[in-house]
Scaffold this active site. Sequence first.
Site, PDB file in Angstrom:
ATOM      1  N   ASP A  41       0.949  -1.139   0.092  1.00 27.41           N
ATOM      2  CA  ASP A  41       0.115   0.145  -0.034  1.00 27.41           C
ATOM      3  C   ASP A  41       0.927   1.198  -0.054  1.00 27.41           C
ATOM      4  OD1 ASP A  41      -1.642   2.145   0.628  1.00 27.41           O
ATOM      5  OD2 ASP A  41      -2.724   1.124   2.159  1.00 27.41           O
TER       6      ASP A  41
ATOM      7  N   ARG B 256     -13.538  17.272 -11.947  1.00 26.06           N
ATOM      8  CA  ARG B 256     -12.170  16.465 -11.764  1.00 26.06           C
ATOM      9  C   ARG B 256     -11.126  17.564 -11.061  1.00 26.06           C
ATOM     10  NH1 ARG B 256     -14.227  12.891 -13.115  1.00 26.06           N
ATOM     11  NH2 ARG B 256     -13.692  11.427 -14.578  1.00 26.06           N
TER      12      ARG B 256
ATOM     13  N   TYR C 290      -8.962  15.661  -8.414  1.00 21.81           N
ATOM     14  CA  TYR C 290      -7.927  15.021  -9.423  1.00 21.81           C
ATOM     15  C   TYR C 290      -6.850  15.907  -9.869  1.00 21.81           C
ATOM     16  CZ  TYR C 290      -6.302  11.806 -12.931  1.00 21.81           C
ATOM     17  OH  TYR C 290      -5.796  10.877 -13.879  1.00 21.81           O
TER      18      TYR C 290
ATOM     19  N   LYS D  17      -2.927  16.118  -9.771  1.00 26.32           N
ATOM     20  CA  LYS D  17      -2.284  15.810 -10.772  1.00 26.32           C
ATOM     21  C   LYS D  17      -1.221  16.901 -10.993  1.00 26.32           C
ATOM     22  CE  LYS D  17      -3.092  11.554 -11.427  1.00 26.32           C
ATOM     23  NZ  LYS D  17      -2.056  10.413 -11.049  1.00 26.32           N
TER      24      LYS D  17
ATOM     25  N   VAL E 137      -7.341   6.927 -21.115  1.00 24.35           N
ATOM     26  CA  VAL E 137      -6.680   5.470 -21.271  1.00 24.35           C
ATOM     27  C   VAL E 137      -7.813   4.532 -20.944  1.00 24.35           C
ATOM     28  CG1 VAL E 137      -4.690   4.210 -20.978  1.00 24.35           C
ATOM     29  CG2 VAL E 137      -4.421   6.479 -20.672  1.00 24.35           C
TER      30      VAL E 137
ATOM     31  N   THR F 170      -8.500   1.347 -19.337  1.00 25.77           N
ATOM     32  CA  THR F 170      -8.190   0.782 -18.236  1.00 25.77           C
ATOM     33  C   THR F 170      -9.410   0.221 -17.267  1.00 25.77           C
ATOM     34  OG1 THR F 170      -7.948   2.486 -16.498  1.00 25.77           O
ATOM     35  CG2 THR F 170      -6.062   2.128 -18.109  1.00 25.77           C
TER      36      THR F 170
ATOM     37  N   ARG G 154     -15.626   3.966 -14.148  1.00 26.46           N
ATOM     38  CA  ARG G 154     -15.977   5.159 -14.185  1.00 26.46           C
ATOM     39  C   ARG G 154     -17.177   5.315 -15.401  1.00 26.46           C
ATOM     40  NH1 ARG G 154     -10.861   6.224 -13.065  1.00 26.46           N
ATOM     41  NH2 ARG G 154      -9.806   6.702 -15.148  1.00 26.46           N
TER      42      ARG G 154
HETATM   43  P1  NAD Z   1      -6.242   1.533 -12.715  1.00 28.16           P
HETATM   44  O1  NAD Z   1      -6.842   2.816 -12.072  1.00 28.16           O
HETATM   45  O2  NAD Z   1      -7.369   0.756 -13.520  1.00 28.16           O
HETATM   46  O3  NAD Z   1      -5.612   0.604 -11.301  1.00 28.16           O
HETATM   47  C1  NAD Z   1      -4.949   1.383 -10.372  1.00 28.16           C
HETATM   48  C2  NAD Z   1      -4.174   0.217  -9.652  1.00 28.16           C
HETATM   49  O4  NAD Z   1      -3.658   0.887  -8.480  1.00 28.16           O
HETATM   50  C3  NAD Z   1      -5.006  -0.872  -9.239  1.00 28.16           C
HETATM   51  O5  NAD Z   1      -4.359  -2.104  -9.553  1.00 28.16           O
HETATM   52  C4  NAD Z   1      -5.034  -0.823  -7.581  1.00 28.16           C
HETATM   53  O6  NAD Z   1      -5.190  -1.848  -6.899  1.00 28.16           O
HETATM   54  C5  NAD Z   1      -3.826   0.340  -7.359  1.00 28.16           C
HETATM   55  N1  NAD Z   1      -3.934   0.877  -6.093  1.00 28.16           N
HETATM   56  C6  NAD Z   1      -4.890   1.649  -5.547  1.00 28.16           C
HETATM   57  N2  NAD Z   1      -4.468   2.056  -4.684  1.00 28.16           N
HETATM   58  C7  NAD Z   1      -3.224   1.763  -4.076  1.00 28.16           C
HETATM   59  C8  NAD Z   1      -2.486   1.676  -3.065  1.00 28.16           C
HETATM   60  N3  NAD Z   1      -2.603   2.452  -2.189  1.00 28.16           N
HETATM   61  N4  NAD Z   1      -1.221   1.213  -3.215  1.00 28.16           N
HETATM   62  C9  NAD Z   1      -0.815   0.512  -4.552  1.00 28.16           C
HETATM   63  N5  NAD Z   1      -1.645   0.119  -5.139  1.00 28.16           N
HETATM   64  C10 NAD Z   1      -2.756   0.936  -5.251  1.00 28.16           C
HETATM   65  O7  NAD Z   1      -5.186   2.095 -13.620  1.00 28.16           O
HETATM   66  P2  NAD Z   1      -4.998   3.249 -14.563  1.00 28.16           P
HETATM   67  O8  NAD Z   1      -6.236   3.664 -14.985  1.00 28.16           O
HETATM   68  O9  NAD Z   1      -3.845   2.702 -15.447  1.00 28.16           O
HETATM   69  O10 NAD Z   1      -4.355   4.325 -13.743  1.00 28.16           O
HETATM   70  C11 NAD Z   1      -2.986   4.209 -13.220  1.00 28.16           C
HETATM   71  C12 NAD Z   1      -2.504   5.815 -13.168  1.00 28.16           C
HETATM   72  O11 NAD Z   1      -2.739   6.497 -14.136  1.00 28.16           O
HETATM   73  C13 NAD Z   1      -3.503   6.550 -11.712  1.00 28.16           C
HETATM   74  O12 NAD Z   1      -2.499   7.540 -11.095  1.00 28.16           O
HETATM   75  C14 NAD Z   1      -4.320   7.511 -12.811  1.00 28.16           C
HETATM   76  O13 NAD Z   1      -4.698   8.663 -11.929  1.00 28.16           O
HETATM   77  C15 NAD Z   1      -3.488   7.724 -13.872  1.00 28.16           C
HETATM   78  N6  NAD Z   1      -4.152   8.373 -15.113  1.00 28.16           N
HETATM   79  C16 NAD Z   1      -5.224   7.454 -15.386  1.00 28.16           C
HETATM   80  C17 NAD Z   1      -5.672   7.799 -16.918  1.00 28.16           C
HETATM   81  C18 NAD Z   1      -6.863   6.963 -17.485  1.00 28.16           C
HETATM   82  O14 NAD Z   1      -7.806   7.432 -18.383  1.00 28.16           O
HETATM   83  N7  NAD Z   1      -7.007   5.525 -17.210  1.00 28.16           N
HETATM   84  C19 NAD Z   1      -5.288   8.974 -17.468  1.00 28.16           C
HETATM   85  C20 NAD Z   1      -4.264   9.561 -16.873  1.00 28.16           C
HETATM   86  C21 NAD Z   1      -3.742   9.392 -15.771  1.00 28.16           C
END
Ligand code: NAD
Length: 249
Positions: free
Chosen positions: A58, A148, A151, A155, A184, A186, A192
């Site tokens: 964590d 947002r 968020y 960021k 992205v 994911t 969402r």
């Molecule tokens: P995701 O959000 O689907 O997965 C996030 C992962 O983080 C999960 O495996 C979760 O278990 C883990 N996690 C959550 N809390 C945690 C903690 N306290 N300690 C360790 N791990 C933890 O993945 P994603 O969408 O690829 O997002 C990853 C990053 O990219 C995030 O920082 C997000 O804000 C950023 N991001 C995402 C997008 C998008 O559109 N998906 C765009 C820009 C930035």
Amino acid sequence: MRLEGKTILISAAGQGMGRASAIACAREGAKVIAVDINEDTLDTLPSEADGIEVHKLDVRDRAAIDALASKVADLDGLFNCAGFVHNGTVLDITEEDWAFSFELNVTSMYRMTQAFLPGMIRRAEATGTAAILNMSSMASSIKGFPMRTAYGTTKAAVLGLTKGIAADFVGKGIRCNALCPGTVDTPSLRGRIASAPDPVEAEKNFIARQPMGRLASVDDMTPMVVYLLSDESSYVTGQAMLVDGGVTI
Ligand code: NAD
């Protein structure tokens, strides 16, 4: 084998961009230390590529971070990827939402960097270089979007953290950059979309943000991750690298 000989730690490696990055870095020859709070998704990761070891972590837990840092080899690369998207205007954000967003999206990166940077400096003394990559976002830190505010504020703070680390340690061979993806595809984005009042409309709106007319895949991001963690980017530091399908043209 652009990352051969490097040890790289990646957080949030259980799913999404963190997972794809762990696989991409391992396929480029890195030894990858993949961490996530979710053991179930982590456990299936080592079968995807050679050279990946997994640890439940964590990234909000300072003692656990310090314990891991004392156990693993000094790092050549650190990708702080964990983060959370709060949905709401400034009027909706509770004290708890605000604190949680900062703790996971920003404070975790400060803690991870404090724990792992001394070892990275030792590696940079030996090899000439080590690289930190922090996950920021295009959305609401570079370009504003509705709902947002918490968020986007976190960021944007990631960009300040990135530039501070880059400025302080440039003379020690440490580079520090931020990745600013567009939207992205994911698991959390799918969540969402599914939780929106009208999921079909929500997906259309997420796609419509990008002039390229599609969501990014995680594989649109991994080349930039590998580049920023490799010696190919040896003259790049303190930058916010946008990979956003043309949103900010
Ligand atoms: P995701 O959000 O689907 O997965 C996030 C992962 O983080 C999960 O495996 C979760 O278990 C883990 N996690 C959550 N809390 C945690 C903690 N306290 N300690 C360790 N791990 C933890 O993945 P994603 O969408 O690829 O997002 C990853 C990053 O990219 C995030 O920082 C997000 O804000 C950023 N991001 C995402 C997008 C998008 O559109 N998906 C765009 C820009 C930035």
